[in-house]
Write an enzyme that holds these catalytic residues in place. Structure first.
Site, PDB file in Angstrom:
ATOM      1  N   GLU A 195       0.854  -1.193   0.000  1.00 35.40           N
ATOM      2  CA  GLU A 195       0.000   0.000   0.000  1.00 35.40           C
ATOM      3  C   GLU A 195       0.890   1.243   0.000  1.00 35.40           C
ATOM      4  OE1 GLU A 195      -2.422  -0.532   3.480  1.00 35.40           O
ATOM      5  OE2 GLU A 195      -3.785  -1.931   2.473  1.00 35.40           O
ATOM      6  N   GLU A 318      -6.195  -8.018  -0.132  1.00 39.51           N
ATOM      7  CA  GLU A 318      -6.643  -7.917   1.257  1.00 39.51           C
ATOM      8  C   GLU A 318      -8.123  -7.559   1.302  1.00 39.51           C
ATOM      9  OE1 GLU A 318      -4.382  -5.286   3.722  1.00 39.51           O
ATOM     10  OE2 GLU A 318      -2.433  -6.056   3.040  1.00 39.51           O
TER      11      GLU A 318
END
Length: 381
Positions: A195, A318
């Site tokens: 991320e 995720e």
């Protein structure tokens, strides 16, 4: 991903050398009268060689099974990888995950605490071996395994000022990783970044700035160039590329420019809707027709953008929902999420951090929420 309260809760190949006595210190009579084949040199390599087949990334993703994240483990932001409360990875843990029915293992890895911060940016050998052993836990079960660069945002700041030094270090890191795993087959997938974002900036979770998205694209290209330059199986290895912060916001989705390469997979994280799945003061309720339609719209948007328009496969690296004493609602959500994402060709890999997103109690090797894990598996079949 470690959960932040405002957003989430929370080898160049250094082959392991064959052990041998030092010839210049060993008397010539040491091995006298011992046949060569009865005095072998010990082979300490732990590689599991494989084949990179001539298949598209779309075909690869289609054959991958439902996934599970070994979260808050090798990605811990500390040299002590048990600092966030989970035991070190083990074959027993991955066996438990496999026995439940999961067939893809994502191994988040934070490298910065085990890598020199100055050139040549060498990764600690013991840590690299630990990573390889963890990968082997999955590969030995014939699982697909994903490894990434996870909580390394402090030195991978996506700014014009930080980019030159960050690129040099990132290229060295991926060269070492790619060389270490060069002999592995296409069961092993690389994810260039997790991320990546500018920490604590106003646009951290909303898609970043134009500068940030541009530098992120450069980081992906730098990592991919380093991987491909190692040759061998890495010429055709499938590589995951993420949007800014792995976000599905329009700015992040539109800002991602994929490198020109035939073996890429788009990596996204979608904890949708956030007030239910992870927001600290969020809601325990979900499941109205409108809420289901909104989640379907999220999946439709992702599919249209990448699979339909660009012909790129997608992995939802995720997703999940924290415990709010609402197990039955979470069961319904997880069933719907898995069914609807898979129906659109999106592969979900559930986030398990051993904490608020936990499914498996890794210390006791028991499923903390067995019905949730079972729901995920059943919905994927």
């Amino acid at each position: 991903m470690k959960l932040q309260l405002h957003k989430y809760i929370l080898p160049i190949l250094i082959s392991i050398s064959s052990l041998a006595c030092s010839d210049n210190e060993t008397p010539e009579t040491t091995n006298q009268n011992i046949p060569e084949d009865e005095n072998p040199v010990a082979d300490t390599s732990i590689d599991i060689p494989g084949t990179i087949r001539d298949i598209s990334s779309t075909t690869l993703v289609a054959e991958m099974g439902i996934g599970w994240n070994l979260g808050n483990s090798l990605d811990v932001e500390n040299a002590d990888k048990t600092a966030w409360g989970n035991p070190l990875p083990s074959q027993a843990i991955i066996d438990k995950v496999y026995e439940m029915g999961f067939r893809t293992l994502r191994v988040p890895i934070t490298w910065g605490y085990d890598q020199q911060s100055t050139a040549p940016y060498t990764v600690n050998e013991d840590f690299m071996t630990q990573v390889q052993e963890t990968v082997n836990y999955g590969i030995s079960k014939d699982m697909h395994v994903i490894i990434d660069v996870h909580h390394d945002n402090a030195w991978l700041r996506p700014t014009t000022e930080d980019a030159p030094a960050a690129k040099e270090r990132l290229a060295s890191l991926w060269t070492q990783i790619a060389n270490r795993f060069k002999s592995y087959g296409d069961k092993l997938i690389f994810e260039t970044l997790n991320e990546n974002r500018l920490l604590n900036s106003p646009e951290e979770w909303s898609g970043g700035t134009e500068e940030g998205r541009t530098i992120l694209n450069e980081y992906h290209q730098t990592a991919l160039n380093a991987i491909r330059a190692t040759g061998g199986n890495n010429l055709g290895r499938h590589v995951m590329i993420s949007t800014y912060a792995a976000s599905t916001t329009p700015a992040a989705m539109d800002g991602l420019v994929l490198p020109e390469d035939d073996h890429l997979i788009v990596s996204l994280h979608t904890y949708f809707p956030w007030p239910f799945t992870g927001q600290e003061d969020g809601t325990a309720n979900w499941g109205t027709d409108e809420e289901k339609a909104q989640l379907e719209n999220e999946f439709d948007y992702i599919r249209e953008k990448w699979i339909v328009q660009q012909g790129r496969p997608v992995i939802l690296g995720e997703w999940g929902a924290i415990d709010r004493d609402n197990t039955s609602t979470r069961e319904a959500y997880m069933q719907f999420y898995v069914e609807q994402s898979l129906a659109r060709g999106l592969l979900p890999i559930v986030w398990d951090d051993g904490g608020n997103f936990r499914l498996l109690d890794r210390s006791n090797l028991e499923w903390h929420f067995p019905t949730l894990a079972e729901t995920i598996i059943e919905a994927s079949n």
